[in-house]
Design a protein around this motif. Sequence first.
Motif, mmCIF file in Angstrom:
data_model
loop_
_atom_site.group_PDB
_atom_site.id
_atom_site.type_symbol
_atom_site.label_atom_id
_atom_site.label_comp_id
_atom_site.label_asym_id
_atom_site.label_seq_id
_atom_site.Cartn_x
_atom_site.Cartn_y
_atom_site.Cartn_z
ATOM 1 N N TYR A 37 85.511 49.562 109.132
ATOM 2 C CA TYR A 37 85.591 48.621 110.270
ATOM 3 C C TYR A 37 84.208 48.072 110.639
ATOM 4 O O TYR A 37 84.032 46.846 110.784
ATOM 5 N N ASN A 95 87.330 60.218 126.300
ATOM 6 C CA ASN A 95 85.983 59.676 126.061
ATOM 7 C C ASN A 95 84.867 60.713 126.181
ATOM 8 O O ASN A 95 83.832 60.584 125.518
ATOM 9 N N LEU A 147 76.599 44.088 134.643
ATOM 10 C CA LEU A 147 77.877 43.379 134.502
ATOM 11 C C LEU A 147 78.480 43.074 135.879
ATOM 12 O O LEU A 147 78.913 41.952 136.156
ATOM 13 N N SER A 224 90.463 45.987 128.376
ATOM 14 C CA SER A 224 89.349 45.555 129.240
ATOM 15 C C SER A 224 88.483 44.493 128.565
ATOM 16 O O SER A 224 88.614 44.219 127.379
HETATM 17 N N1 NAD Z 1 80.248 50.070 131.279
HETATM 18 C C1 NAD Z 1 80.858 48.907 131.245
HETATM 19 O O1 NAD Z 1 80.515 47.989 131.990
HETATM 20 C C2 NAD Z 1 81.969 48.668 130.267
HETATM 21 C C3 NAD Z 1 82.436 47.371 130.012
HETATM 22 C C4 NAD Z 1 83.463 47.189 129.100
HETATM 23 C C5 NAD Z 1 84.026 48.282 128.431
HETATM 24 N N2 NAD Z 1 83.544 49.512 128.703
HETATM 25 C C6 NAD Z 1 84.044 50.694 128.002
HETATM 26 O O2 NAD Z 1 83.568 50.640 126.654
HETATM 27 C C7 NAD Z 1 84.448 51.365 125.803
HETATM 28 C C8 NAD Z 1 84.813 50.519 124.587
HETATM 29 O O3 NAD Z 1 85.602 49.430 124.958
HETATM 30 P P1 NAD Z 1 86.154 48.413 123.835
HETATM 31 O O4 NAD Z 1 86.903 47.369 124.543
HETATM 32 O O5 NAD Z 1 85.064 48.039 122.925
HETATM 33 O O6 NAD Z 1 87.172 49.375 123.062
HETATM 34 P P2 NAD Z 1 87.702 49.211 121.543
HETATM 35 O O7 NAD Z 1 88.900 50.062 121.420
HETATM 36 O O8 NAD Z 1 87.798 47.767 121.191
HETATM 37 O O9 NAD Z 1 86.501 49.823 120.683
HETATM 38 C C9 NAD Z 1 86.147 51.166 120.722
HETATM 39 C C10 NAD Z 1 85.698 51.564 119.315
HETATM 40 O O10 NAD Z 1 85.195 52.902 119.361
HETATM 41 C C11 NAD Z 1 85.511 53.488 118.107
HETATM 42 N N3 NAD Z 1 85.406 54.946 118.170
HETATM 43 C C12 NAD Z 1 86.253 55.832 118.752
HETATM 44 N N4 NAD Z 1 85.788 57.094 118.593
HETATM 45 C C13 NAD Z 1 84.617 56.995 117.899
HETATM 46 C C14 NAD Z 1 83.679 57.944 117.428
HETATM 47 N N5 NAD Z 1 83.827 59.246 117.645
HETATM 48 N N6 NAD Z 1 82.603 57.474 116.765
HETATM 49 C C15 NAD Z 1 82.422 56.157 116.526
HETATM 50 N N7 NAD Z 1 83.293 55.211 116.959
HETATM 51 C C16 NAD Z 1 84.377 55.625 117.624
HETATM 52 C C17 NAD Z 1 86.923 52.998 117.805
HETATM 53 O O11 NAD Z 1 87.261 53.141 116.435
HETATM 54 C C18 NAD Z 1 86.827 51.552 118.279
HETATM 55 O O12 NAD Z 1 86.511 50.668 117.209
HETATM 56 C C19 NAD Z 1 85.632 51.766 126.690
HETATM 57 O O13 NAD Z 1 85.486 53.094 127.138
HETATM 58 C C20 NAD Z 1 85.542 50.795 127.854
HETATM 59 O O14 NAD Z 1 86.151 51.307 129.029
HETATM 60 C C21 NAD Z 1 82.542 49.731 129.609
#
Ligand code: NAD
Length: 308
Positions: A37, A95, A147, A224
Amino acid sequence: MKVTVVGAGAVGASCAEYIAIKNFASEVVILDIKEGYAEGKAMDLMQCASLNGFDTKITGSTNDYSKTANSDICVITSGIPRKPGMTREELIGINAGIVKSVSSSLVEHSPNTIIIVVSNPMDTMTYLVHKTTGLAKHRIIGMGGALDSARFKYRLAEALEAPISDVDGMVIGGHSDKGMVPLTSHATRNSIKVSEFLSEERLNQVAEDTKVGGATLTKLLGTSAWYAPGAAVSGLVQAIACDQKKIFPCSTLLNGEYGLSDLCIGVPVVLGRKGIEKIVDIPLSDAEKEHMKASAEGVKKTNDLLEL
Ligand SMILES: NC(=O)c1ccc[n+]([C@@H]2O[C@H](COP(=O)([O-])OP(=O)(O)OC[C@H]3O[C@@H](n4cnc5c(N)ncnc54)[C@H](O)[C@@H]3O)[C@@H](O)[C@H]2O)c1
Ligand SMILES: O=C(O)C[C@H](O)C(=O)O
C-alpha cells in the motif's frame, strides 16, 4: 531532511503530498502495515513530481523500519479513524496498541528523531509516546490545535463575511468535541478584535461549530477528514525542518504551565529545528481558564484508560 510518515491512509498520504509539494524535504518515506500500500501511494505521488514541480524523493515501505532509519522527523498517522456518531476517545482500544509499537520501532531506527503524533485520541496518544519512547519532551509533538485553529478561522471568516487571510485565531485545549478551547477573546480581523464585529451569541456559535468541526466532516464523509489534517501536519513539519520559529498550538507535555501537569494538551508553542523550543504562556479570560481546566480533566480521564 528525511521525514517518515507512518500510515499511508487518507491523512498520511495527504500529509506526504503537502510536504512534497512544498519542496523543503529531500526524502519522505511512507510506511504502512498493508502489503504494497505505501509503495503504491509513494509511486503515485512520485508521478506528480514533474506535474507539480517538486524534487522530494518519496519511497514506500511495507512495515520495514530499516527504510526509516535516521529520519529527522517521524509522523504517526497509523490507526483507525472514527465513523459517524463515534467520539475520538472510542478509538483508544485499537489505536493505543498501534501507536505504542509504531513509536518504539521508529525510535529504534531514528533515536534522535522528532515525533509528530496524529492518531486519535491524539492528546492521549502523545502522552503514550512519551511513556513508550522516553524521548525528550521537546521532541514529541501532538497535532490537533493547528487543524482546529484552521477550522476556527474558517468559521470566523464565514461569520464575518471576510476573507480567511484577514482573520486570525487560535484553539487550545484537548483535541476533542468537548475539550477544544477556541480563544474568541484573542481572535482578530486584521488586528481588530472580532468582538467589535460579532455579537456574543454569534461568537459562541462560531466556537461551537469549531469544536464539532471533525464530527461534522465525519458525518458528511462517513470517515474523518484528511485534506486539512494533512495540510496542518505539513505546516508543523515545515516549521521544524526550516527552523521557522512559528507559533502553533500543539499538544505537549506540561509541567506546571497553564497550571497543569502530567498530561499532553494543546497550548501555543514555538516550533523550530529542535522541535518545541518554547511553551508560550498567554493570558486567558476566566471562562477560558475554566474551559481549559475541564478540558484537562477530560484528557486525564482518557489517559487513565491506558495500560502503562
Ligand atoms: N490529530 C488530528 O487532528 C487528526 C486528524 C485526522 C485524523 N486523525 C487520526 O489519524 C488516524 C488516521 O486516519 P486516516 O483517515 O488516515 O485513517 P486510514 O484508515 O485512512 O489510514 C490509517 C492507515 O494506518 C495503517 N496502519 C494501521 N496499523 C498500522 C501499523 N501498526 N503500522 C503501520 N500502519 C498501520 C492502515 O493500514 C491504514 O492505511 C486516525 O486515528 C484518525 O482519527 C487525527
Ligand atoms: O474528527 C476526527 O475524528 C479526526 C480528526 O481528529 C479531525 O479533527 O478531523
